[in-house]
Design a protein around this motif. Structure first.
Motif, PDB file in Angstrom:
ATOM      1  N   ASN A  82       1.246  -1.401  -0.181  1.00 28.33           N
ATOM      2  CA  ASN A  82       0.031   0.235   0.042  1.00 28.33           C
ATOM      3  C   ASN A  82       0.908   1.117   0.306  1.00 28.33           C
ATOM      4  O   ASN A  82       2.030   1.744   1.080  1.00 28.33           O
ATOM      5  CB  ASN A  82      -0.644  -0.053   1.316  1.00 28.33           C
ATOM      6  N   ALA A  83       0.786   2.073  -1.111  1.00 29.86           N
ATOM      7  CA  ALA A  83       1.576   3.272  -0.984  1.00 29.86           C
ATOM      8  C   ALA A  83       1.387   4.472  -0.134  1.00 29.86           C
ATOM      9  O   ALA A  83       1.644   5.338   0.175  1.00 29.86           O
ATOM     10  CB  ALA A  83       1.355   3.848  -2.594  1.00 29.86           C
ATOM     11  N   VAL A  84       0.314   4.172   0.204  1.00 27.74           N
ATOM     12  CA  VAL A  84       0.102   5.717   1.200  1.00 27.74           C
ATOM     13  C   VAL A  84       0.584   4.880   3.170  1.00 27.74           C
ATOM     14  O   VAL A  84       1.101   5.658   3.827  1.00 27.74           O
ATOM     15  CB  VAL A  84      -1.743   5.087   1.646  1.00 27.74           C
ATOM     16  N   ASN A  85       0.124   3.401   3.099  1.00 27.86           N
ATOM     17  CA  ASN A  85       0.106   3.169   4.546  1.00 27.86           C
ATOM     18  C   ASN A  85       1.406   2.340   4.308  1.00 27.86           C
ATOM     19  O   ASN A  85       2.347   1.919   5.932  1.00 27.86           O
ATOM     20  CB  ASN A  85      -0.928   2.782   5.580  1.00 27.86           C
ATOM     21  N   GLY A  86       1.999   1.949   3.619  1.00 21.93           N
ATOM     22  CA  GLY A  86       3.571   0.845   3.563  1.00 21.93           C
ATOM     23  C   GLY A  86       3.287  -0.219   3.888  1.00 21.93           C
ATOM     24  O   GLY A  86       4.370  -0.810   3.795  1.00 21.93           O
ATOM     25  N   ARG A  87       1.990  -0.463   4.259  1.00 23.54           N
ATOM     26  CA  ARG A  87       1.333  -2.619   4.455  1.00 23.54           C
ATOM     27  C   ARG A  87       1.782  -3.513   3.221  1.00 23.54           C
ATOM     28  O   ARG A  87       1.466  -2.728   2.624  1.00 23.54           O
ATOM     29  CB  ARG A  87       0.610  -2.242   5.130  1.00 23.54           C
ATOM     30  N   THR A  88       1.695  -4.735   3.330  1.00 28.33           N
ATOM     31  CA  THR A  88       2.066  -5.215   2.575  1.00 28.33           C
ATOM     32  C   THR A  88       1.201  -6.361   2.686  1.00 28.33           C
ATOM     33  O   THR A  88       1.279  -6.873   3.958  1.00 28.33           O
ATOM     34  CB  THR A  88       3.620  -6.232   2.825  1.00 28.33           C
ATOM     35  N   LEU A  89       0.885  -6.317   1.654  1.00 30.21           N
ATOM     36  CA  LEU A  89       0.039  -7.525   1.707  1.00 30.21           C
ATOM     37  C   LEU A  89      -0.086  -8.928   0.443  1.00 30.21           C
ATOM     38  O   LEU A  89       0.488  -9.054  -0.131  1.00 30.21           O
ATOM     39  CB  LEU A  89      -1.393  -6.530   0.463  1.00 30.21           C
ATOM     40  N   ASP A  90      -0.481  -9.629   1.030  1.00 26.84           N
ATOM     41  CA  ASP A  90      -1.064 -10.674   0.024  1.00 26.84           C
ATOM     42  C   ASP A  90      -1.692 -11.062  -0.617  1.00 26.84           C
ATOM     43  O   ASP A  90      -3.704 -10.768  -0.425  1.00 26.84           O
ATOM     44  CB  ASP A  90      -0.890 -12.215   1.371  1.00 26.84           C
ATOM     45  N   LYS A  91      -1.539 -11.240  -2.170  1.00 23.63           N
ATOM     46  CA  LYS A  91      -2.381 -11.704  -2.800  1.00 23.63           C
ATOM     47  C   LYS A  91      -2.624 -12.654  -4.311  1.00 23.63           C
ATOM     48  O   LYS A  91      -0.770 -12.975  -3.820  1.00 23.63           O
ATOM     49  CB  LYS A  91      -2.159  -9.824  -3.881  1.00 23.63           C
ATOM     50  N   TYR A  92      -3.139 -12.908  -4.362  1.00 24.96           N
ATOM     51  CA  TYR A  92      -3.249 -14.026  -6.001  1.00 24.96           C
ATOM     52  C   TYR A  92      -3.734 -13.538  -7.161  1.00 24.96           C
ATOM     53  O   TYR A  92      -4.665 -13.125  -7.298  1.00 24.96           O
ATOM     54  CB  TYR A  92      -4.004 -15.136  -4.466  1.00 24.96           C
ATOM     55  N   ARG A  93      -3.323 -14.528  -7.903  1.00 24.52           N
ATOM     56  CA  ARG A  93      -2.916 -14.485  -9.117  1.00 24.52           C
ATOM     57  C   ARG A  93      -3.324 -15.453  -9.980  1.00 24.52           C
ATOM     58  O   ARG A  93      -2.615 -16.681  -9.434  1.00 24.52           O
ATOM     59  CB  ARG A  93      -2.215 -13.414  -9.579  1.00 24.52           C
ATOM     60  N   ALA A  94      -4.527 -15.688 -11.009  1.00 20.77           N
ATOM     61  CA  ALA A  94      -4.406 -16.852 -12.040  1.00 20.77           C
ATOM     62  C   ALA A  94      -3.759 -16.961 -13.063  1.00 20.77           C
ATOM     63  O   ALA A  94      -3.102 -15.721 -13.133  1.00 20.77           O
ATOM     64  CB  ALA A  94      -5.767 -16.608 -12.170  1.00 20.77           C
ATOM     65  N   ARG A  95      -2.859 -17.943 -13.100  1.00 24.43           N
ATOM     66  CA  ARG A  95      -1.966 -18.083 -14.360  1.00 24.43           C
ATOM     67  C   ARG A  95      -2.131 -19.539 -14.911  1.00 24.43           C
ATOM     68  O   ARG A  95      -2.470 -20.234 -14.718  1.00 24.43           O
ATOM     69  CB  ARG A  95      -0.320 -18.000 -13.786  1.00 24.43           C
ATOM     70  N   VAL A  96      -1.866 -19.146 -16.695  1.00 23.00           N
ATOM     71  CA  VAL A  96      -1.890 -20.493 -17.178  1.00 23.00           C
ATOM     72  C   VAL A  96      -0.596 -20.402 -17.680  1.00 23.00           C
ATOM     73  O   VAL A  96       0.139 -19.494 -17.830  1.00 23.00           O
ATOM     74  CB  VAL A  96      -3.204 -20.740 -18.561  1.00 23.00           C
ATOM     75  N   THR A  97      -0.127 -21.747 -18.581  1.00 20.18           N
ATOM     76  CA  THR A  97       0.377 -22.292 -19.759  1.00 20.18           C
ATOM     77  C   THR A  97       0.782 -22.533 -20.440  1.00 20.18           C
ATOM     78  O   THR A  97      -0.381 -23.706 -20.837  1.00 20.18           O
ATOM     79  CB  THR A  97       1.469 -23.694 -18.446  1.00 20.18           C
ATOM     80  N   LEU A  98       1.158 -21.365 -21.815  1.00 24.35           N
ATOM     81  CA  LEU A  98       0.784 -21.915 -23.019  1.00 24.35           C
ATOM     82  C   LEU A  98       1.522 -22.409 -23.709  1.00 24.35           C
ATOM     83  O   LEU A  98       1.048 -23.717 -24.479  1.00 24.35           O
ATOM     84  CB  LEU A  98       0.665 -20.358 -23.825  1.00 24.35           C
ATOM     85  N   ASN A  99       3.011 -22.860 -23.329  1.00 21.67           N
ATOM     86  CA  ASN A  99       3.615 -23.672 -23.687  1.00 21.67           C
ATOM     87  C   ASN A  99       5.081 -23.677 -22.758  1.00 21.67           C
ATOM     88  O   ASN A  99       4.704 -22.211 -21.666  1.00 21.67           O
ATOM     89  CB  ASN A  99       4.149 -23.657 -24.803  1.00 21.67           C
ATOM     90  N   PRO A 100       5.777 -24.352 -23.101  1.00 20.37           N
ATOM     91  CA  PRO A 100       6.659 -24.219 -21.401  1.00 20.37           C
ATOM     92  C   PRO A 100       7.658 -23.118 -21.154  1.00 20.37           C
ATOM     93  O   PRO A 100       7.409 -22.849 -20.013  1.00 20.37           O
ATOM     94  CB  PRO A 100       7.837 -25.219 -21.869  1.00 20.37           C
ATOM     95  N   GLU A 101       7.494 -22.383 -22.462  1.00 22.43           N
ATOM     96  CA  GLU A 101       8.251 -21.176 -22.595  1.00 22.43           C
ATOM     97  C   GLU A 101       7.204 -19.760 -22.123  1.00 22.43           C
ATOM     98  O   GLU A 101       7.759 -18.480 -21.523  1.00 22.43           O
ATOM     99  CB  GLU A 101       8.884 -20.573 -23.635  1.00 22.43           C
ATOM    100  N   ARG A 102       5.696 -19.694 -22.205  1.00 22.56           N
ATOM    101  CA  ARG A 102       5.212 -18.735 -22.057  1.00 22.56           C
ATOM    102  C   ARG A 102       3.558 -19.230 -21.079  1.00 22.56           C
ATOM    103  O   ARG A 102       3.347 -19.531 -21.143  1.00 22.56           O
ATOM    104  CB  ARG A 102       4.671 -18.434 -23.257  1.00 22.56           C
ATOM    105  N   LYS A 103       3.815 -18.596 -19.966  1.00 19.86           N
ATOM    106  CA  LYS A 103       3.105 -18.401 -18.819  1.00 19.86           C
ATOM    107  C   LYS A 103       2.269 -16.780 -19.153  1.00 19.86           C
ATOM    108  O   LYS A 103       2.760 -15.665 -19.078  1.00 19.86           O
ATOM    109  CB  LYS A 103       4.341 -18.750 -17.387  1.00 19.86           C
ATOM    110  N   ILE A 104       1.018 -16.819 -18.160  1.00 21.18           N
ATOM    111  CA  ILE A 104       0.287 -15.509 -19.078  1.00 21.18           C
ATOM    112  C   ILE A 104       0.106 -15.458 -17.395  1.00 21.18           C
ATOM    113  O   ILE A 104      -1.640 -16.666 -17.332  1.00 21.18           O
ATOM    114  CB  ILE A 104      -1.066 -16.043 -20.314  1.00 21.18           C
ATOM    115  N   TYR A 105      -0.590 -14.607 -16.640  1.00 17.06           N
ATOM    116  CA  TYR A 105      -1.693 -13.797 -16.158  1.00 17.06           C
ATOM    117  C   TYR A 105      -2.568 -13.741 -16.196  1.00 17.06           C
ATOM    118  O   TYR A 105      -3.259 -12.781 -17.634  1.00 17.06           O
ATOM    119  CB  TYR A 105      -0.192 -12.802 -15.033  1.00 17.06           C
ATOM    120  N   LEU A 106      -3.900 -13.944 -15.848  1.00 17.11           N
ATOM    121  CA  LEU A 106      -5.197 -13.740 -15.849  1.00 17.11           C
ATOM    122  C   LEU A 106      -5.469 -13.317 -15.357  1.00 17.11           C
ATOM    123  O   LEU A 106      -5.453 -12.478 -13.803  1.00 17.11           O
ATOM    124  CB  LEU A 106      -6.119 -14.855 -16.498  1.00 17.11           C
ATOM    125  N   GLY A 107      -6.739 -11.643 -14.928  1.00 12.71           N
ATOM    126  CA  GLY A 107      -7.346 -11.723 -13.867  1.00 12.71           C
ATOM    127  C   GLY A 107      -6.780 -10.436 -12.877  1.00 12.71           C
ATOM    128  O   GLY A 107      -5.230  -9.882 -13.673  1.00 12.71           O
TER     129      GLY A 107
END
Length: 129
Positions: free
Chosen positions: A49-74
């Motif tokens: 958080n840029a205002v108060n400096g707190r660190t938050l745990d977040k989660y993101r979805a990722r898919v693999t198109l091929n071994p060299e290419r991973k894409i984040y979704l959402g």
């Protein structure tokens, strides 16, 4: 006359000349989309958080198109379930209890909350890019 109107509407909706281009693109790419979604995984990230400096745990979805290419979704979400939910194309049902006569017995009714393979347009646009 109503049956004829429905038939004409169906004919227009399935006519190659009038069908929107995105429907053909979706049909052509659906197997690749489903294959990519079958590789979906949750990646843990940290944000600050840029205002108060707190660190938050977040989660993101990722898919693999091929071994060299991973894409984040959402976007980054507060929980693993939240980041995967909109990319779940399975049918979701829930049970609703209905009270019957005064003896306190309940009967459950199963309700479809989301049909299988129903894709929100925003998710579809992200998957098609």
């Amino acid at each position: 006359q109503e049956a004829a109107m429905q038939e004409n509407a169906f004919r227009r909706a399935t006519n190659v000349d009038t069908m929107p281009k995105w429907k053909f693109q979706l049909e052509r790419n659906w197997k690749d989309i489903a294959k990519a979604l079958s590789t979906i995984e949750v990646v843990s990230t940290k944000t600050t958080n840029a205002v108060n400096g707190r660190t938050l745990d977040k989660y993101r979805a990722r898919v693999t198109l091929n071994p060299e290419r991973k894409i984040y979704l959402g976007s980054r979400e507060a929980s693993e379930e939240d980041c995967l939910d909109c990319f779940n194309l399975q049918e979701i049902r829930y049970k609703m209890a209905r009270r019957h006569d005064g003896d306190g017995k309940h009967e459950e009714e199963e309700i479809i909350a989301r049909e299988a393979n129903v894709v929100p347009l925003l998710m579809l646009a992200e998957l098609m890019t």
